[in-house]
Design a protein around this motif. Sequence first.
Motif, PDB file in Angstrom:
ATOM      1  N   PRO A  86      50.747  52.924  12.846  1.00  0.00           N
ATOM      2  CA  PRO A  86      51.205  54.300  12.602  1.00  0.00           C
ATOM      3  C   PRO A  86      52.678  54.463  12.956  1.00  0.00           C
ATOM      4  N   ILE A  87      53.302  55.482  12.392  1.00  0.00           N
ATOM      5  CA  ILE A  87      54.703  55.785  12.677  1.00  0.00           C
ATOM      6  C   ILE A  87      54.799  56.361  14.090  1.00  0.00           C
ATOM      7  N   THR A  88      55.651  55.779  14.929  1.00  0.00           N
ATOM      8  CA  THR A  88      55.727  56.135  16.349  1.00  0.00           C
ATOM      9  C   THR A  88      56.026  57.617  16.557  1.00  0.00           C
ATOM     10  N   PHE A  89      57.038  58.127  15.848  1.00  0.00           N
ATOM     11  CA  PHE A  89      57.418  59.530  16.038  1.00  0.00           C
ATOM     12  C   PHE A  89      56.249  60.463  15.751  1.00  0.00           C
ATOM     13  N   PHE A  90      55.513  60.197  14.670  1.00  0.00           N
ATOM     14  CA  PHE A  90      54.391  61.060  14.298  1.00  0.00           C
ATOM     15  C   PHE A  90      53.345  61.089  15.415  1.00  0.00           C
ATOM     16  N   ARG A  91      53.025  59.899  15.945  1.00  0.00           N
ATOM     17  CA  ARG A  91      51.979  59.831  16.959  1.00  0.00           C
ATOM     18  C   ARG A  91      52.446  60.405  18.301  1.00  0.00           C
ATOM     19  N   GLU A  92      53.733  60.264  18.607  1.00  0.00           N
ATOM     20  CA  GLU A  92      54.242  60.868  19.847  1.00  0.00           C
ATOM     21  C   GLU A  92      54.116  62.390  19.789  1.00  0.00           C
ATOM     22  N   VAL A  93      54.517  62.973  18.667  1.00  0.00           N
ATOM     23  CA  VAL A  93      54.424  64.431  18.520  1.00  0.00           C
ATOM     24  C   VAL A  93      52.966  64.873  18.592  1.00  0.00           C
ATOM     25  N   ILE A 107      59.580  65.284  21.801  1.00  0.00           N
ATOM     26  CA  ILE A 107      59.281  66.335  22.787  1.00  0.00           C
ATOM     27  C   ILE A 107      59.682  67.703  22.227  1.00  0.00           C
ATOM     28  N   ALA A 108      60.876  67.765  21.634  1.00  0.00           N
ATOM     29  CA  ALA A 108      61.355  69.037  21.078  1.00  0.00           C
ATOM     30  C   ALA A 108      60.469  69.503  19.930  1.00  0.00           C
ATOM     31  N   ARG A 109      60.038  68.548  19.050  1.00  0.00           N
ATOM     32  CA  ARG A 109      59.196  68.927  17.902  1.00  0.00           C
ATOM     33  C   ARG A 109      57.832  69.407  18.389  1.00  0.00           C
ATOM     34  N   ALA A 110      57.273  68.732  19.391  1.00  0.00           N
ATOM     35  CA  ALA A 110      55.967  69.156  19.906  1.00  0.00           C
ATOM     36  C   ALA A 110      56.047  70.571  20.481  1.00  0.00           C
ATOM     37  N   LYS A 111      57.116  70.861  21.200  1.00  0.00           N
ATOM     38  CA  LYS A 111      57.288  72.214  21.747  1.00  0.00           C
ATOM     39  C   LYS A 111      57.411  73.245  20.625  1.00  0.00           C
ATOM     40  N   GLN A 112      58.150  72.870  19.584  1.00  0.00           N
ATOM     41  CA  GLN A 112      58.316  73.777  18.437  1.00  0.00           C
ATOM     42  C   GLN A 112      56.976  74.043  17.760  1.00  0.00           C
ATOM     43  N   ILE A 113      56.193  72.982  17.569  1.00  0.00           N
ATOM     44  CA  ILE A 113      54.876  73.131  16.930  1.00  0.00           C
ATOM     45  C   ILE A 113      53.955  73.985  17.792  1.00  0.00           C
ATOM     46  N   MET A 161      56.284  65.734   5.769  1.00  0.00           N
ATOM     47  CA  MET A 161      57.213  66.436   4.883  1.00  0.00           C
ATOM     48  C   MET A 161      58.496  66.858   5.596  1.00  0.00           C
ATOM     49  N   ASN A 162      58.557  66.653   6.896  1.00  0.00           N
ATOM     50  CA  ASN A 162      59.745  67.025   7.659  1.00  0.00           C
ATOM     51  C   ASN A 162      59.965  65.998   8.779  1.00  0.00           C
ATOM     52  N   PRO A 163      60.250  64.737   8.398  1.00  0.00           N
ATOM     53  CA  PRO A 163      60.400  63.671   9.393  1.00  0.00           C
ATOM     54  C   PRO A 163      61.756  63.751  10.099  1.00  0.00           C
ATOM     55  N   PRO A 164      62.028  62.830  11.046  1.00  0.00           N
ATOM     56  CA  PRO A 164      63.333  62.839  11.717  1.00  0.00           C
ATOM     57  C   PRO A 164      64.496  62.752  10.728  1.00  0.00           C
TER      58      PRO A 164
END
Length: 486
Positions: free
Chosen positions: A67-74, A98-104, A351-354
Amino acid sequence: MGSDATASVTVESINPKVLKCEYAVRGEIVTHAQRLQQQLQTNPGSLPFDEIIYCNIGNPQSLGQQPITFFREVLALSDHPALLEKPETSVLFSSDSIARAKQILSSIPGKATGAYSHSQGIKGLRDAIAEGIAARDGFPANADDIFLTDGASPGVHNMMQLLLRSESDGILCPIPQYPLYSASIALHGGTLVPYYLDEATGWGLEISEVKKQLEDARSKGITVRALVVINPGNPTGQVLAEENQRQIVEFCKNEGLVLLADEVYQENIYVDDKKFNSFKKIARSMGYGEEDLPLVSYQSISKGYYGECGKRGGYMEVTGFSSSVREQIYKVASVNLCSNISGQILASLVMNPPKPGDASYESYVAERDGILKSLARRAKALEDALNSLEGVTCNKAEGAMYLFPQVRLPQKAIEAAKAAKKAPDAFYALSLLESTGVVVVPGSGFGQVPGTYHFRCTILPQEDKIPAIISRLTAFHEAFLNQYRD
């Protein structure tokens, strides 16, 4: 009591639409493969191979794709927000995840991923998807047009349920087609109206063929409601040219058809001279707006470079329908309450990756490009191997995850299949499985020109497995032809 109840539910007494429904991708051959896998576990060495290699379904992570690391971290941080309060999290996780998870989490009522959401999906996630669609197409997208679904399949069922009133209603589908379409049309009581892709021109979609099938269906009293287009193609792997897409849009507009655009392989393009264009982008670039063309576009987190099949995420973007019809679409979606939240989050990330400048951007691009380049190499290796076999021809995989070679079977093999009460290509695929452990899907499960035989093979086994698959397939095919040679 028990025996009476059991007798009251028989194959003859259940819904005939269920009996009519078939889904070859997980059909008889896969069931047999699972039995053989069990045999290998309980009795190693009892078969002429040591493992089952599942080339039957687009299930990348089951075959070793990471899996893509960023996706799984979020996803991890969103599912367990307490991690965001721990000091070590900033060491273990990237700053942008961390910032994306907080936003979500800020967009989820109660910050609870275990709670139901709005029936179309979490508004903030739909906003992110709409931004991604607009960036991809260069035309605006509206979060209110997006319905988040558990993979693309529920969206397809939703539309079939909406459009099909009886067997007098038909849906134009490509042949070969992904069996979800034939299965959902059967379950919802409609009629599949086939149009044949041209194998000789790389599985080309000819508007003249679609028009001929439309007119033929109408002459039989069938009201054709929609046209299904799969781009990139499944099982055929072709990528439509822009001009061809314009013809399709014009055709649907002129004939009053809903365009159902299956675009789940939009990231899987392997040739330099083709690129993905969404049908919405094409329609808008032609000057057609909401009022001109009813269009439903499907995307999924199961394919692309992400391959998150088990997370069950995706969406349909619904445009060109009246507000009263949209209310009915929403009503049906609300019956299922909502799609799962992990899938919703992943759909927003796909649809909105790094972006350039983000902390994860370089590692994300390296992972994405590594997977896609590897898939292109695997497709080429398998395509070359198949084309080297006697009596086998295989078109280039321009996109998607599959090859769909034609196999010219000897008459003796066709007769042996008939004696075994099996379709000839199913007979071939079953023989391949029992000799090599390689699982493919016979072309008869997707539809094909009568008198031709194919199978669908994924390009998903990891690169180090490809040489073994090729050698097994080559040895089997030679032995099969020698056994049944006319």
